[in-house]
Scaffold this motif. Structure first.
Motif, PDB file in Angstrom:
ATOM      1  N   ASN A   6       0.817  -1.426  -0.017  1.00  0.00           N
ATOM      2  CA  ASN A   6       0.142  -0.105  -0.023  1.00  0.00           C
ATOM      3  C   ASN A   6       0.823   1.077  -0.079  1.00  0.00           C
ATOM      4  N   GLY A  10      -2.424   7.340  -2.504  1.00  0.00           N
ATOM      5  CA  GLY A  10      -3.692   7.428  -2.404  1.00  0.00           C
ATOM      6  C   GLY A  10      -4.398   6.338  -1.745  1.00  0.00           C
ATOM      7  N   ASP A  11      -3.217   5.257  -1.460  1.00  0.00           N
ATOM      8  CA  ASP A  11      -3.839   3.978  -0.624  1.00  0.00           C
ATOM      9  C   ASP A  11      -3.420   4.156   0.691  1.00  0.00           C
ATOM     10  N   ARG A  12      -3.089   5.381   1.314  1.00  0.00           N
ATOM     11  CA  ARG A  12      -2.536   5.311   2.415  1.00  0.00           C
ATOM     12  C   ARG A  12      -3.699   5.025   3.482  1.00  0.00           C
ATOM     13  N   ASP A  13      -3.676   4.674   4.587  1.00  0.00           N
ATOM     14  CA  ASP A  13      -4.768   4.218   5.646  1.00  0.00           C
ATOM     15  C   ASP A  13      -4.800   5.457   6.197  1.00  0.00           C
ATOM     16  N   ARG A  14      -5.808   6.358   5.727  1.00  0.00           N
ATOM     17  CA  ARG A  14      -5.962   7.610   6.328  1.00  0.00           C
ATOM     18  C   ARG A  14      -7.171   7.571   7.490  1.00  0.00           C
TER      19      ARG A  14
ATOM     20  N   ASN B  98     -13.538  10.129   4.671  1.00  0.00           N
ATOM     21  CA  ASN B  98     -12.371  10.665   5.874  1.00  0.00           C
ATOM     22  C   ASN B  98     -12.397  12.266   5.854  1.00  0.00           C
ATOM     23  N   LYS B 137      -8.236   0.135   4.018  1.00  0.00           N
ATOM     24  CA  LYS B 137      -6.823   0.525   3.801  1.00  0.00           C
ATOM     25  C   LYS B 137      -6.196   0.514   5.208  1.00  0.00           C
TER      26      LYS B 137
END
Lengths: 418, 164
Positions: A6, A10-14, B98, B137
């Motif tokens: 990841n 854009g694929d960060r764990d936000r 988010n 994610k």
């Protein structure tokens, strides 16, 4: 387990990068069980639930991973087993969480057909006692059982002296008869259901809750209901019946800031009682009458300035008949809805009521059918009906049950007013 | 009319009555009342331009039907319609949700905040850890040993059948 790489931006764990307090608010929509189960998501989430200030324990929504297998268990045995697991879960969650603030605690422990919930009293009492220690603001508690309609005091009375409580909803077949002191300085909303109240509970309640805005009593019995609360804005009494005493036959409700009222036409079944309502701010009222009662209660006089009025209940016809002679003029009334009144048999009652509503804009009528015959109208033609001008009347809405074959005739009754 | 400026310097002009749904903006306008036009510009630095667009769409929809009308007289049809619209509005990816949560938090828009939180909480419901990880994610940085032994034994009480 291998996971996808990841690393792309854009694929960060936000989600996990949100501050704890926001994640807690997201978790507030989960049941306690779902919330605790997030501990396996990642290291960030492992201990998040331990400081969660919202706990919702719901027996009906609780998941039990073992399905019922008829070969292994009776259904009742299975239910008892499941209930024990639920009890263990609540206890473990409360034990293992950090001693941090707990703002909202909801416990729903309903419908015990197969088990004796008395054995759980000690647990429920200690859970609530525990929750009250952490600055509790919202307590929703429902706990009903079939077998023992009036057991004494399983409800921990610490609830009624909790200084931080803002919103409380208690539903239980228990009694709070032995309650001594009520002191809830922050309480704004209170909903009591199926609770047997003590003689002067209502009086004590309004003394001890200076900022109470909403009071909802559902199937609660009490001795009498008189109040002069300045803070109350919404009052709802459903199916309540008061014992009353024959000496004092006046009920005074003096609430200058009350906006909405849901109240019985006369709450006393056995006694005659006059009601004196002082509610200058009232805009909407729902008045119901389910029982036959004796004598005028004069409840309508106190409602003369409402804009929205709903009249309903099985005995609404009898009640309206009794109250009509002392009916005031509703000069502000814009929206009236009357349920359970047969247009064929009791058209005269409706018509004379309408003559008290000069500025009506919308009238809704709803009834579930009546066994009367259309011939009955023949007699009514001889009745003198007060003329109803209804200059501002714009909408008339009539709801029928589908099985009612007399609909076309009923419609004709109103054509004169269009 | 007031002007909102997002972090990537885009300008959004909104009617004051509409923007008042944000309690933060309402307070700012109240503080600056009576001053010059330049003061009616509000910087919303922590969010990119995609989000103000969405927030304004949300405002406009709610402005057309303020919640105070939720009186007995309000028809169920309208409430139903709004509910459907909201379901569609929040049906978006996790990153947008988010951002909406962050924006609604800083601008203080309670109904938007609750709607977005509820939608995210749905992702966490009724799913296995792997599924949640994939959608949200969330990176699972547990080591193999932790995942196989430590975590299950520590949390056995959460999964009932292992507790029996």
């Amino acid at each position: 387990m291998a996971r996808a790489d990841n690393s792309r931006r854009g694929d960060r764990d936000r989600l996990s990068s949100l501050p704890d307090c926001l994640i807690h608010l997201i978790m507030s929509f989960l049941t306690a069980q779902e919330a605790v189960r997030t501990c396996i998501l990642s290291k960030r989430w492992k201990n998040l639930w331990t400081t969660l200030p919202f706990l919702d324990f719901d027996w009906r929504k609780s998941k039990y991973d073992r399905k019922w297998d008829p070969d292994e268990w009776d259904y009742s045995e299975y239910q008892i087993h499941k209930l024990e697991k639920f009890r263990d879960f609540v206890t473990m969650t409360l034990l293992l969480r950090e001693p941090s603030e707990l703002h909202k605690f909801r416990l729903s422990f309903l419908d015990g057909e197969f088990y004796d919930l008395c054995r759980y009293d000690i647990f429920i009492r200690s859970w609530i006692l525990h929750a009250l220690k952490y600055n509790l603001q919202v307590l929703h508690f429902s706990f009903s059982r079939y077998y023992d309609p009036y057991p004494q005091g399983s409800l921990h009375l610490g609830i009624f002296t909790c200084a931080s409580l803002v919103d409380a909803s208690l539903h239980s077949t228990i009694s709070v008869r032995n309650i001594e002191v009520i002191n809830l300085p922050c309480l704004k909303r209170l909903h009591l259901k199926m609770i047997a109240l003590s003689q002067n509970f209502v009086g004590k309640l309004f003394c001890g809750c200076p900022v109470l805005e909403l009071l909802h009593l559902e199937n609660c019995g009490a001795e009498r209901f008189s109040t002069n609360s300045k803070s109350l804005k919404h009052l709802k009494v459903e199916n309540g019946c008061w014992g009353g005493d024959s000496e004092k036959s006046m009920e005074l409700i003096d609430t200058p800031n009350l906006v909405s009222l849901y109240y019985p036409m006369c709450p006393y079944i056995f006694d005659q009682c006059k009601m004196l309502l002082k509610m200058p701010s009232l805009t909407s009222a729902s008045i119901h009458s389910h029982y036959h009662y004796r004598g005028q209660s004069n409840v309508l006089i106190g409602l003369s300035n409402v804009q929205y009025l709903v009249l309903f209940g099985e005995n609404i016809k009898g009640a309206m008949e009794i109250e009509l002679p002392n009916c005031p003029v509703f000069s502000n009334l814009k929206n009236l809805s009357v349920n359970n009144l047969c247009l064929r048999c009791h058209f005269n009652i409706l018509a004379s009521f309408l003559s008290h509503c000069p500025n009506l804009e919308k009238l809704s009528l709803c009834y579930l059918g009546c066994y009367c015959k259309w011939d009955a109208l023949g007699n009514q033609e001889s009745l003198k009906i007060a003329p109803f001008e209804g200059k501002r009347l714009q909408t008339v809405e009539v709801k029928f049950s589908r099985s009612d074959r007399n609909f076309p005739q009923d419609h004709e009754v109103f054509t004169g007013y269009h | 009319m007031i002007t909102l400026i997002s972090s990537d310097k885009r300008k959004f002009h909104v009617l004051e009555e509409v923007a008042n749904q944000s309690l933060t903006i309402r307070d700012v306008i109240e503080d600056r009342r009576g001053r010059r036009r330049a003061d009616r510009i509000i910087l919303v630095t922590n969010i990119n331009s995609k989000i103000p667009e969405k927030v304004i769409v949300y405002w406009l929809r709610h402005f057309l039907m303020p919640e105070e009308i939720a009186h007995a007289s309000m028809s169920h049809k309208k409430a139903e319609k709004l509910k459907k619209w909201e379901a569609k509005f929040f049906d978006t990816d996790i990153d947008t949700l988010n951002d909406l949560i962050l924006a609604a938090d800083s601008l203080d828009i309670p109904s938007l905040f609750d709607g977005a939180c509820e939608k995210v909480s749905d992702i966490l419901k009724n799913r296995s850890a792997e599924e949640v990880g994939e959608i949200s994610k969330i990176e699972n940085e547990f080591t193999h040993e932790e995942e196989e032994e430590e975590i299950p034994s520590e949390n056995a009480w959460v999964w009932r059948n292992e507790f029996a």
